[in-house]
Design a protein around this motif. Structure first.
Motif, PDB file in Angstrom:
ATOM      1  N   LEU A  61       0.823  -1.207   0.000  1.00 35.59           N
ATOM      2  CA  LEU A  61       0.000   0.000   0.000  1.00 35.59           C
ATOM      3  C   LEU A  61       0.859   1.260   0.000  1.00 35.59           C
ATOM      4  CD1 LEU A  61      -2.838  -1.059   2.459  1.00 35.59           C
ATOM      5  CD2 LEU A  61      -2.913  -0.983  -0.039  1.00 35.59           C
ATOM      6  N   MET A  62       2.007   1.190   0.652  1.00 38.28           N
ATOM      7  CA  MET A  62       2.911   2.333   0.632  1.00 38.28           C
ATOM      8  C   MET A  62       3.374   2.629  -0.785  1.00 38.28           C
ATOM      9  SD  MET A  62       5.280   1.607   3.989  1.00 38.28           S
ATOM     10  CE  MET A  62       4.624   1.624   5.658  1.00 38.28           C
ATOM     11  N   ARG A  63       3.790   1.600  -1.505  1.00 38.97           N
ATOM     12  CA  ARG A  63       4.271   1.799  -2.879  1.00 38.97           C
ATOM     13  C   ARG A  63       3.140   2.293  -3.790  1.00 38.97           C
ATOM     14  NH1 ARG A  63       9.356   0.262  -3.739  1.00 38.97           N
ATOM     15  NH2 ARG A  63      10.349  -1.187  -2.253  1.00 38.97           N
ATOM     16  N   ARG A  64       1.955   1.753  -3.583  1.00 39.73           N
ATOM     17  CA  ARG A  64       0.813   2.208  -4.383  1.00 39.73           C
ATOM     18  C   ARG A  64       0.508   3.678  -4.097  1.00 39.73           C
ATOM     19  NH1 ARG A  64      -4.471  -1.298  -3.660  1.00 39.73           N
ATOM     20  NH2 ARG A  64      -3.012  -2.848  -4.500  1.00 39.73           N
ATOM     21  N   ARG A  98       3.139  10.426  -7.210  1.00 41.56           N
ATOM     22  CA  ARG A  98       3.902  10.787  -8.417  1.00 41.56           C
ATOM     23  C   ARG A  98       2.962  11.207  -9.535  1.00 41.56           C
ATOM     24  NH1 ARG A  98       6.449   5.968  -7.698  1.00 41.56           N
ATOM     25  NH2 ARG A  98       5.748   5.234  -9.749  1.00 41.56           N
ATOM     26  N   GLN A  99       1.820  10.551  -9.620  1.00 40.65           N
ATOM     27  CA  GLN A  99       0.858  10.842 -10.680  1.00 40.65           C
ATOM     28  C   GLN A  99       0.160  12.186 -10.468  1.00 40.65           C
ATOM     29  OE1 GLN A  99      -2.234   7.864 -11.071  1.00 40.65           O
ATOM     30  NE2 GLN A  99      -3.593   9.292 -12.114  1.00 40.65           N
ATOM     31  N   LEU A 100      -0.309  12.438  -9.238  1.00 43.01           N
ATOM     32  CA  LEU A 100      -1.096  13.639  -8.962  1.00 43.01           C
ATOM     33  C   LEU A 100      -0.237  14.838  -8.580  1.00 43.01           C
ATOM     34  CD1 LEU A 100      -4.078  12.128  -6.905  1.00 43.01           C
ATOM     35  CD2 LEU A 100      -3.954  12.574  -9.372  1.00 43.01           C
ATOM     36  N   GLY A 101       1.004  14.590  -8.143  1.00 43.71           N
ATOM     37  CA  GLY A 101       1.853  15.669  -7.671  1.00 43.71           C
ATOM     38  C   GLY A 101       1.753  15.829  -6.159  1.00 43.71           C
ATOM     39  N   SER A 157      13.765   2.712   3.686  1.00 39.28           N
ATOM     40  CA  SER A 157      14.172   2.471   2.299  1.00 39.28           C
ATOM     41  C   SER A 157      13.241   3.171   1.318  1.00 39.28           C
ATOM     42  CB  SER A 157      14.213   0.966   2.013  1.00 39.28           C
ATOM     43  OG  SER A 157      12.906   0.409   1.977  1.00 39.28           O
ATOM     44  N   LEU A 158      11.955   3.265   1.647  1.00 38.32           N
ATOM     45  CA  LEU A 158      11.020   3.965   0.767  1.00 38.32           C
ATOM     46  C   LEU A 158      11.237   5.475   0.810  1.00 38.32           C
ATOM     47  CD1 LEU A 158       7.726   1.963   1.404  1.00 38.32           C
ATOM     48  CD2 LEU A 158       9.247   1.835  -0.578  1.00 38.32           C
ATOM     49  N   LEU A 159      11.603   5.997   1.965  1.00 38.13           N
ATOM     50  CA  LEU A 159      11.928   7.418   2.041  1.00 38.13           C
ATOM     51  C   LEU A 159      13.106   7.761   1.131  1.00 38.13           C
ATOM     52  CD1 LEU A 159      11.616   8.081   5.875  1.00 38.13           C
ATOM     53  CD2 LEU A 159      10.319   9.261   4.095  1.00 38.13           C
ATOM     54  N   ASP A 160      14.059   6.851   1.043  1.00 37.83           N
ATOM     55  CA  ASP A 160      15.252   7.069   0.227  1.00 37.83           C
ATOM     56  C   ASP A 160      15.022   6.839  -1.257  1.00 37.83           C
ATOM     57  OD1 ASP A 160      17.010   7.886   2.125  1.00 37.83           O
ATOM     58  OD2 ASP A 160      17.917   5.937   2.462  1.00 37.83           O
ATOM     59  N   GLY A 161      14.013   6.054  -1.602  1.00 42.85           N
ATOM     60  CA  GLY A 161      13.857   5.587  -2.967  1.00 42.85           C
ATOM     61  C   GLY A 161      13.333   6.645  -3.916  1.00 42.85           C
ATOM     62  N   SER A 162      13.381   6.308  -5.200  1.00 42.66           N
ATOM     63  CA  SER A 162      12.920   7.223  -6.240  1.00 42.66           C
ATOM     64  C   SER A 162      11.418   7.445  -6.195  1.00 42.66           C
ATOM     65  CB  SER A 162      13.315   6.673  -7.618  1.00 42.66           C
ATOM     66  OG  SER A 162      12.746   5.388  -7.824  1.00 42.66           O
ATOM     67  N   GLY A 197       9.277  14.584  -1.827  1.00 42.81           N
ATOM     68  CA  GLY A 197       9.690  14.868  -0.463  1.00 42.81           C
ATOM     69  C   GLY A 197       8.546  15.113   0.495  1.00 42.81           C
ATOM     70  N   ARG A 198       7.335  14.722   0.122  1.00 41.52           N
ATOM     71  CA  ARG A 198       6.171  14.905   0.991  1.00 41.52           C
ATOM     72  C   ARG A 198       5.719  13.544   1.518  1.00 41.52           C
ATOM     73  NH1 ARG A 198       6.011  19.025   3.605  1.00 41.52           N
ATOM     74  NH2 ARG A 198       4.072  18.075   4.354  1.00 41.52           N
ATOM     75  N   VAL A 199       6.628  12.882   2.222  1.00 44.76           N
ATOM     76  CA  VAL A 199       6.347  11.577   2.821  1.00 44.76           C
ATOM     77  C   VAL A 199       6.721  11.650   4.295  1.00 44.76           C
ATOM     78  CG1 VAL A 199       6.837   9.106   2.782  1.00 44.76           C
ATOM     79  CG2 VAL A 199       6.795  10.394   0.649  1.00 44.76           C
ATOM     80  N   GLY A 200       5.748  11.356   5.156  1.00 41.42           N
ATOM     81  CA  GLY A 200       5.968  11.383   6.588  1.00 41.42           C
ATOM     82  C   GLY A 200       5.931   9.996   7.193  1.00 41.42           C
ATOM     83  N   LEU A 201       5.951   9.949   8.504  1.00 43.86           N
ATOM     84  CA  LEU A 201       6.073   8.687   9.221  1.00 43.86           C
ATOM     85  C   LEU A 201       5.257   8.756  10.507  1.00 43.86           C
ATOM     86  CD1 LEU A 201       8.024   6.020   9.239  1.00 43.86           C
ATOM     87  CD2 LEU A 201       9.227   7.306  11.015  1.00 43.86           C
TER      88      LEU A 201
END
Length: 334
Positions: free
Chosen positions: A32-35, A41-44, A71-76, A81-85
């Protein structure tokens, strides 16, 4: 003549209130994180993605889950840069490890860290201090904003004090935990619409959270809608949260909820056009009072219409060319 921008003249030298994307989308499993990141990425960057290390982590595998999130924070996939935890709560043995593992393993710091189930300002302050210490040890150059979930009696009682903590940039309402904390005194109908907007104790909690945030320039984030696949119901919840209770952000727990929430919080085209006309006239009047459509406007209303344009820009809505002059070229947050 150089035109002063709204942020320079409307806040008496203070920074404008914090503005975040209107939707905070939660994802617990790696799939679900990757989705969710793909949708971003699609919507901005019109919505945030929160990687859930609390409810998303399997019991006994908390460290592995935190490493995966790092690893997901680091990935492409983290394109904006709008990913929290979200980490575990104060009473859970893994909350410090969540912070330490992510900040040491991720070369890119999370956009924010969310603290669940705090029981008061003392716990929130202690967790904020630990995040700051871990950040320094990890060599991260910028402070990490903190979001705090208000879902206990103690946190609600201390909502204003929590909002006043310098690292805190948002308070979120945890509706279902809050209702369950009343042990049957609030009916389960208040966990969903329309009851969540009608029960006095729930209404009181929402108003207290929103008021605390606006008093301290922080962001009030509304709870989830349980209507997972009904976009009209989700949009209605978002509009009521915005118009009746003063929230400027809302949680999502299903990808199909993201677009309705973003659209519901975004200003309409007519509002954007009116705000542009008024601020354009204000700049020509040197930010003194003006008359527009036979109504008086001054700096109090200018601040309102400036917030309209800021929210529209954050939501990715097109702005009239004249409005571009109101924003510093490299600063989307103004």
């Amino acid at each position: 003549m150089r035109v002063l921008q709204p942020a320079q003249v409307l806040y008496d030298g203070d920074a404008p209130p914090i503005l975040l994307p209107a939707c905070d989308h939660y994802a617990g499993s790696e799939k679900l994180m990757r989705r969710s990141l793909a949708l971003q990425r699609q919507l901005g960057p019109v919505f945030d993605v929160t990687l859930d290390c609390e409810d998303g982590a399997e019991v006994g595998h908390e460290a592995a889950h935190a490493e995966m999130a790092a690893s997901l924070l680091d990935g492409s996939d983290n394109a904006h840069g709008r990913v929290g935890l979200r980490i575990h709560d104060f009473r859970h043995s893994a909350w410090r490890d969540d912070v330490r593992i992510v900040l040491q393993h991720a070369r890119r710091a999370p956009a924010y860290i969310t603290l669940p189930k705090v029981r008061g300002v003392a716990e929130a302050a202690q967790m904020c201090a630990y995040v700051e210490t871990a950040r320094c040890h990890a060599g991260i150059g910028r402070a990490i904003p903190i979001h705090v979930l208000i879902e206990t009696h103690g946190a609600l009682a201390d909502a204003a004090a929590i909002a006043a903590l310098p690292p805190v940039e948002a308070l979120s309402f945890g509706l279902m935990d809050f209702v369950s904390a009343h042990h049957g005194a609030i009916p389960d109908s208040a966990m969903r619409s329309p009851g969540q907007f009608e029960h006095p104790l729930v209404m009181r909690a929402k108003l207290a959270i929103a008021a605390a945030c606006h008093a301290h320039g922080k962001v009030p984030s509304h709870n989830v809608s349980t209507a997972l696949r009904d976009p009209d119901a989700v949009a209605d919840d978002a509009r009521r949260a915005r118009d009746q209770f003063g929230f400027t952000r809302m949680w999502s727990i299903h990808p199909e909820q993201v677009a309705p929430i973003v659209a519901a919080f975004a200003p309409h085209d007519d509002d954007i056009a009116l705000a542009t006309d008024i601020l354009d006239a204000a700049t020509r009047a040197g930010w003194g009072p003006i008359r527009h459509r036979d109504r008086l406007h001054d700096r109090a209303s200018y601040r309102y219409y400036w917030s309209v344009l800021r929210r529209a820009r954050r939501a990715g809505r097109p702005l009239p060319p004249r409005a571009a002059d109101f924003f510093p070229a490299a600063d989307d947050a103004q």
